[in-house]
Design a protein around this motif. Structure first.
Motif, short mmCIF file in Angstrom:
data_model
loop_
_atom_site.label_atom_id
_atom_site.label_comp_id
_atom_site.label_asym_id
_atom_site.label_seq_id
_atom_site.Cartn_x
_atom_site.Cartn_y
_atom_site.Cartn_z
N VAL B 60 0.84 -1.19 0.00
CA VAL B 60 0.00 0.00 0.00
C VAL B 60 0.89 1.25 0.00
CG1 VAL B 60 -1.80 1.24 1.25
CG2 VAL B 60 -1.75 -1.26 1.30
N PRO B 61 0.54 2.27 -0.80
CA PRO B 61 1.34 3.50 -0.83
C PRO B 61 1.42 4.15 0.56
CG PRO B 61 -0.23 3.46 -2.64
CD PRO B 61 -0.57 2.30 -1.77
N SER B 62 2.51 4.83 0.79
CA SER B 62 2.76 5.40 2.12
C SER B 62 1.81 6.54 2.47
CB SER B 62 4.21 5.89 2.21
OG SER B 62 4.44 6.87 1.21
N ARG B 63 1.04 7.02 1.51
CA ARG B 63 0.06 8.06 1.82
C ARG B 63 -1.10 7.50 2.66
NH1 ARG B 63 -0.21 7.08 -3.73
NH2 ARG B 63 -2.25 6.36 -4.53
N PHE B 64 -1.14 6.17 2.78
CA PHE B 64 -2.07 5.50 3.71
C PHE B 64 -1.24 4.98 4.88
CE2 PHE B 64 -5.87 5.36 1.14
CZ PHE B 64 -5.39 5.41 -0.16
N SER B 65 -1.60 5.41 6.08
CA SER B 65 -0.82 5.03 7.25
C SER B 65 -1.75 4.44 8.30
CB SER B 65 -0.09 6.27 7.81
OG SER B 65 0.55 5.96 9.02
N PRO B 66 -1.65 3.14 8.58
CA PRO B 66 -2.54 2.53 9.57
C PRO B 66 -2.00 2.70 10.99
CG PRO B 66 -1.17 0.84 8.61
CD PRO B 66 -0.77 2.14 7.95
N GLU B 67 -2.93 2.62 11.93
CA GLU B 67 -2.54 2.66 13.34
C GLU B 67 -3.49 1.78 14.12
OE1 GLU B 67 -3.06 6.45 15.23
OE2 GLU B 67 -2.32 5.74 17.17
#
Lengths: 113, 114
Positions: B60-67
């Motif tokens: 997934v591109p880094s513009r999506f960041s899960p937490e």
């Protein structure tokens, strides 16, 4: 690569009729799980039915049943006595040995009054 | 009602905005997932967390960041998105030892990127 193919983007049937949704998949594994999920309009997706590949008997859940043809890698869903509430997007899915679930593109089913 | 709640249900953002999607489950499940649902494409698995640890990042591109601060909550932080990121983002949860392959989904967050 493991893939799931649903060849019918959209279908419509009259209420009370029987409808069959097609699904084929590709895998080199011998043991796996197959699923049909239902996503009603603007509502949560839910599991409808599940089939274990090592079981020859087709799974059945009330009006929902599957036709599992392992050699042909086919897993179709039959809905008997269709009801208006069956209107939904239906996703076929496959789970591999890594427990990763792979979904198809879905079939949008309309039940007409 | 599956017990998985997603907020917001709808989100419109510009390409330079920063926003977050939230998912919450109180089913006692140990695994949580983010999926992307786009029209005429298969459901795409984005991220998997098991007992708060990320176990899957599906390129997934880094513009999506899960937490995932705990087993009940999952976030998807969004920044500098592209119009092609417009989609329905689904959160799901599952429990080891339950019905194999049964995912419990939220209703989704409909994202539109202008």
């Amino acid at each position: 690569a493991q893939t799931v193919t649903q060849s019918q983007p959209e279908m419509s049937v009259q209420e009370a009729e029987t409808v069959t949704l097609s699904c084929t998949y590709d895998t080199s594994e011998s043991n796996y799980y197959l699923f049909w999920y239902k996503q009603p309009p603007s509502r949560q997706m839910i599991l409808v039915i599940r089939q274990e590949a090592y079981k020859q008997q087709n799974a059945t859940e009330n009006r929902f049943s599957v036709n599992f043809q392992k050699a042909a890698k086919s897993f179709s869903l039959k809905i008997s006595d269709s009801q208006l509430g069956d209107t939904a997007m239906y996703f076929c899915a496959f789970m591999n040995r890594d427990d990763k679930i792979i979904f198809g593109k879905g079939t949008r089913l309309h039940i007409l009054p | 009602e599956t017990g998985v709640t997603q907020t917001p249900r709808h989100l419109v953002m510009g390409m330079t905005n920063k926003k977050s999607l939230k998912c919450e489950q109180h089913l006692g499940h140990n695994a949580m997932y983010w999926y992307k649902q786009s029209a005429k494409k298969p459901l795409e698995l984005m991220f998997v967390y098991n007992f708060k640890e990320q176990t899957e990042n599906n390129s997934v591109p880094s513009r999506f960041s899960p937490e995932c601060p705990n087993s009940s909550h999952l976030f998807l932080h969004l920044h500098t998105l592209q119009p092609e990121d417009s989609a329905l983002y689904l959160c799901a949860s599952s429990h080891d030892g339950a019905v194999v392959g049964e995912l419990f989904f939220g209703e989704g967050s409909r994202l539109t990127v202008l």
